[in-house]
Structures are given as C-alpha cells and as structure tokens.
Write a protein that holds these residues in place. Structure first.
Motif, short mmCIF file in Angstrom:
data_model
loop_
_atom_site.label_atom_id
_atom_site.label_comp_id
_atom_site.label_asym_id
_atom_site.label_seq_id
_atom_site.Cartn_x
_atom_site.Cartn_y
_atom_site.Cartn_z
N LEU A 97 0.77 11.21 2.38
CA LEU A 97 1.89 10.87 1.50
C LEU A 97 2.67 9.69 2.07
CD1 LEU A 97 3.13 12.05 -1.10
CD2 LEU A 97 4.68 13.38 0.35
N VAL A 98 2.91 8.69 1.23
CA VAL A 98 3.81 7.58 1.58
C VAL A 98 4.86 7.49 0.48
CG1 VAL A 98 4.03 5.12 2.10
CG2 VAL A 98 1.90 6.31 2.67
N ILE A 99 6.12 7.50 0.88
CA ILE A 99 7.22 7.36 -0.07
C ILE A 99 7.57 5.87 -0.16
CG2 ILE A 99 9.65 7.94 -0.51
CD1 ILE A 99 9.04 10.55 1.16
N VAL A 100 7.60 5.34 -1.37
CA VAL A 100 7.85 3.91 -1.56
C VAL A 100 9.22 3.75 -2.24
CG1 VAL A 100 6.99 1.76 -2.55
CG2 VAL A 100 5.36 3.51 -1.77
N SER A 101 10.21 3.31 -1.46
CA SER A 101 11.59 3.25 -1.97
C SER A 101 11.76 2.15 -3.01
CB SER A 101 12.57 3.04 -0.81
OG SER A 101 12.38 1.74 -0.24
N LEU A 120 4.52 8.40 -3.43
CA LEU A 120 5.67 8.90 -4.18
C LEU A 120 6.57 7.71 -4.47
CD1 LEU A 120 7.04 12.23 -2.64
CD2 LEU A 120 6.83 11.72 -5.07
N ALA A 121 6.63 7.30 -5.73
CA ALA A 121 7.43 6.13 -6.11
C ALA A 121 7.87 6.32 -7.55
CB ALA A 121 6.59 4.86 -5.96
N ARG A 122 8.62 5.35 -8.06
CA ARG A 122 9.09 5.46 -9.44
C ARG A 122 8.04 4.87 -10.38
NH1 ARG A 122 15.19 5.35 -8.68
NH2 ARG A 122 15.71 6.95 -10.19
N GLY A 141 10.85 -11.28 -6.18
CA GLY A 141 10.43 -11.10 -4.79
C GLY A 141 9.34 -10.05 -4.64
N LEU A 142 8.50 -9.90 -5.68
CA LEU A 142 7.46 -8.86 -5.68
C LEU A 142 6.07 -9.48 -5.62
CD1 LEU A 142 8.99 -6.65 -8.52
CD2 LEU A 142 9.09 -6.20 -6.06
N PHE A 143 5.20 -8.88 -4.81
CA PHE A 143 3.84 -9.39 -4.63
C PHE A 143 2.85 -8.24 -4.84
CE2 PHE A 143 6.69 -12.01 -2.15
CZ PHE A 143 6.35 -13.28 -2.60
N PRO A 144 2.44 -8.02 -6.09
CA PRO A 144 1.53 -6.89 -6.37
C PRO A 144 0.22 -6.98 -5.60
CG PRO A 144 2.39 -7.83 -8.43
CD PRO A 144 2.85 -8.73 -7.32
N GLU A 145 -0.14 -8.17 -5.11
CA GLU A 145 -1.38 -8.31 -4.33
C GLU A 145 -1.35 -7.46 -3.05
OE1 GLU A 145 0.16 -12.43 -3.84
OE2 GLU A 145 -1.08 -12.48 -2.04
N LEU A 146 -0.14 -7.04 -2.62
CA LEU A 146 -0.04 -6.20 -1.41
C LEU A 146 -0.35 -4.73 -1.69
CD1 LEU A 146 3.24 -7.75 0.07
CD2 LEU A 146 0.90 -8.10 0.91
N LEU A 147 -0.38 -4.36 -2.97
CA LEU A 147 -0.62 -2.95 -3.31
C LEU A 147 -2.11 -2.65 -3.34
CD1 LEU A 147 1.92 -2.59 -6.26
CD2 LEU A 147 2.15 -1.61 -3.98
N PRO A 148 -2.51 -1.44 -2.91
CA PRO A 148 -3.91 -1.06 -3.06
C PRO A 148 -4.31 -1.11 -4.55
CG PRO A 148 -2.70 0.56 -1.74
CD PRO A 148 -1.68 -0.39 -2.30
N SER A 152 -2.04 2.78 -8.88
CA SER A 152 -1.61 3.49 -10.09
C SER A 152 -2.19 4.91 -10.13
CB SER A 152 -2.04 2.70 -11.33
OG SER A 152 -1.64 3.38 -12.48
N ASP A 153 -3.47 5.06 -9.76
CA ASP A 153 -4.11 6.38 -9.79
C ASP A 153 -3.53 7.32 -8.74
OD1 ASP A 153 -5.78 5.33 -11.70
OD2 ASP A 153 -7.32 4.74 -10.25
N ARG A 154 -3.04 6.74 -7.65
CA ARG A 154 -2.56 7.56 -6.53
C ARG A 154 -1.04 7.73 -6.55
NH1 ARG A 154 -5.25 3.98 -2.07
NH2 ARG A 154 -4.27 5.41 -0.59
N LEU A 155 -0.41 7.19 -7.58
CA LEU A 155 1.05 7.26 -7.70
C LEU A 155 1.49 8.62 -8.23
CD1 LEU A 155 3.93 6.06 -7.97
CD2 LEU A 155 3.20 4.99 -10.08
N ILE A 156 2.44 9.25 -7.53
CA ILE A 156 3.11 10.45 -8.04
C ILE A 156 4.52 10.01 -8.41
CG2 ILE A 156 3.90 12.78 -7.53
CD1 ILE A 156 1.92 12.81 -5.17
N ASP A 157 4.90 10.24 -9.66
CA ASP A 157 6.23 9.80 -10.10
C ASP A 157 7.29 10.67 -9.44
OD1 ASP A 157 8.40 8.75 -11.33
OD2 ASP A 157 7.90 9.50 -13.34
#
Ligand SMILES: [Zn+2]
Length: 283
Positions: A97-101, A120-122, A141-148, A152-157
């Motif tokens: 689990l990684v919480i993404v603030s 765990l993110a919004r 200031g967002l760089f979606p290229e840094l996201l796996p 989306s599939d591993r995101l828990i709202d």
C-alpha cells in the motif's frame, strides 16, 4: 503502528519564496515521505519523495527535464524508500500500500518501484489528471509520466473509506486502514484534492500536513509567502483555512510535520513515532 519520515532529497530555495517577509538568503529544504509499519499490513508508504526518475534519463519529457533543472533536487540515496526498506529487512515488493496525498513530482517519483502495491489516492483527482493534456498538466506541475502505467487499475479511492468525526478541530477524516490508526484529512489549497494524514493512536497525536506550507514558521507565525507562492497555490483562500486547521491542532497539543520543513523532527528517520500502547514493542 510505528511511523518514520525519511528525507529523499534536499532542495535549495530562497527563504523569501517560502516565508512571508523572509530574507533573500538560500535555505535548504527536505523532501520527506512517510513509512508506517503496520502490524497486519506491513510497510506502508506515504508518498515517495523525489527519485532518479525526476533527475535522470534521456526519456524524460522536456517539461520534466526543465522542472528538474529548476528545483535541482539533490537526492539522498541512502534515504530512498528501497534503501530504508532494506535497512528494515523488507523488499520493495513487500509494500502492499502506498498513500498518495497529491500528484506533484516530489510525492510520486518512485511509485514505479512497488509492483505489488495498491495506491490509496483520490479517484476524482487522478481522473482529472488522466483527462488533461500534457501541457494542461504541466501548468499544474503534474507529470503523469512518473506514474506506473497500471496506476488506474491499482488505485483505491480513499473517499470510499469510512468518514468519521475527529477531535481537535480536525472536522471529519477518512479511516484509511479501517482500524482508526490513520485518517486522511482534507487540507485543500496547495494542489487539487491535497490531503494530510492524522495518526490518532501515536503517543502524541501527529498530523502530517504534507505541503500545506513549506515551513512550520509560515503557519505558527502566520507568514504564508506571497508572490509567487500565491500563484502556485491552487486555491489561496482554502490554503489559509488549512493553515488555521494545522495551527489549531498544534495549539491543542498535537504534533505537526510538513514535507519540506528543514527542522529535524522527533519522527525523522531513523527515529519512529509509535502507538502509546506499543512502546518498546515491535511493529
Ligand atoms: Zn506539492
């Protein structure tokens, strides 16, 4: 549960840019991320700090290269998540689990290193990011290229967690782990959907205010930086309310920690804050 905060990098800035009426001298800021050791879930990360995906690699977008040369993070490899986990006897694939603030680069740079983790993110904030163009995200200031790619599939709202009333003027918070040990608290203003983390069961209750401000002094002395910081904030009015929430919490005896404050905290790595009924025990 136990929690520590490691420092992934130093960044240098002018005090005036992060403190109202501050001096035009250089100061060094930390770039913290959190590591919880939960008795059932195991290691949980709170954001990830900076990492080489921001500072190195020809494949980075031009915007990310410019961003890196502007902030010039000086990475601290011995405090990177993989190094700290290894010191504690874990591997990266032990992290479930990684919480993404929020999605700024200094909070998500090593998410790619955790193939078994859910995030765990919004959901609403991620969906908005996924819909925007590269340039629209760059403006935030967002760089979606840094996201796996599988983010989306591993995101828990996190908003699907139970919402509960909390003490100390915190309002309501989401019980992220289902055991009352860690609540997400809305701290709007800095970035879209930005939230903090409240640890109610620690010996001294702790509120991790993430990026509500860069320096604690900005909150305790009511010295939020003006231009250009007020242009970067996504909602300056909401930001002042979030600062009041943190100041009130501290006035009621709680501890506050921010991601970038350079002053050492009692729960900075290698020190842990831990549950009051867990003193001296294992996580
Ligand atoms: Zn941020």
């Amino acid at each position: 549960m136990k929690v520590t905060f490691a420092n992934s990098a130093h960044i240098t800035t002018k005090e005036r840019l992060v403190l109202g009426h501050g001096r035009w001298r250089n100061i060094s800021l930390k770039v913290r991320y959190g590591l919880c050791l939960h008795p059932q879930i195991g290691p949980i990360l709170i954001d990830t700090g900076y990492g080489p995906s921001v500072t190195k690699g020809a494949e980075r977008s031009l915007g990310l290269k410019l961003y890196s040369s502007l902030f010039f993070p000086d990475l601290i490899p011995e405090q990177a998540p993989d190094a700290i986990l290894s010191r504690l006897g874990y591997r990266c694939d032990n992290v479930k689990l990684v919480i993404v603030s929020h999605f700024h680069a200094d909070h998500i740079a090593t998410l790619n290193q955790f193939p078994k983790a859910q995030f765990l993110a919004r959901r609403t904030v991620f969906d908005a990011l996924a819909r925007r163009t590269y340039l629209q995200n760059l403006r935030h200031g967002l760089f979606p290229e840094l996201l796996p790619e599988t983010f989306s599939d591993r995101l828990i709202d996190m908003e699907q967690s139970p919402l509960e009333p909390l003490p100390h003027g915190l309002g309501e918070g989401w019980d992220l782990l289902g055991d009352g040990s860690l609540h997400a608290i809305d701290l709007p203003g800095h970035a879209d959907g930005h939230f903090g983390l409240y640890f109610s069961t620690l010996d001294t209750p702790l509120l991790y205010g993430v990026d509500c401000q860069w320096l604690m002094r900005a909150i305790t002395e009511n010295r939020a930086p003006a231009f250009p910081a007020n242009l970067i904030a996504n909602d300056p009015q909401a930001l002042s309310h979030s600062m009041v929430k943190l100041a009130n919490f501290q006035a009621k005896g709680g501890d506050i920690l921010l991601c970038h404050d350079p002053i050492d905290s009692p729960c900075d790595w290698p020190n842990f804050a831990q549950d009051s009924d867990d003193m001296g025990g294992e996580a």
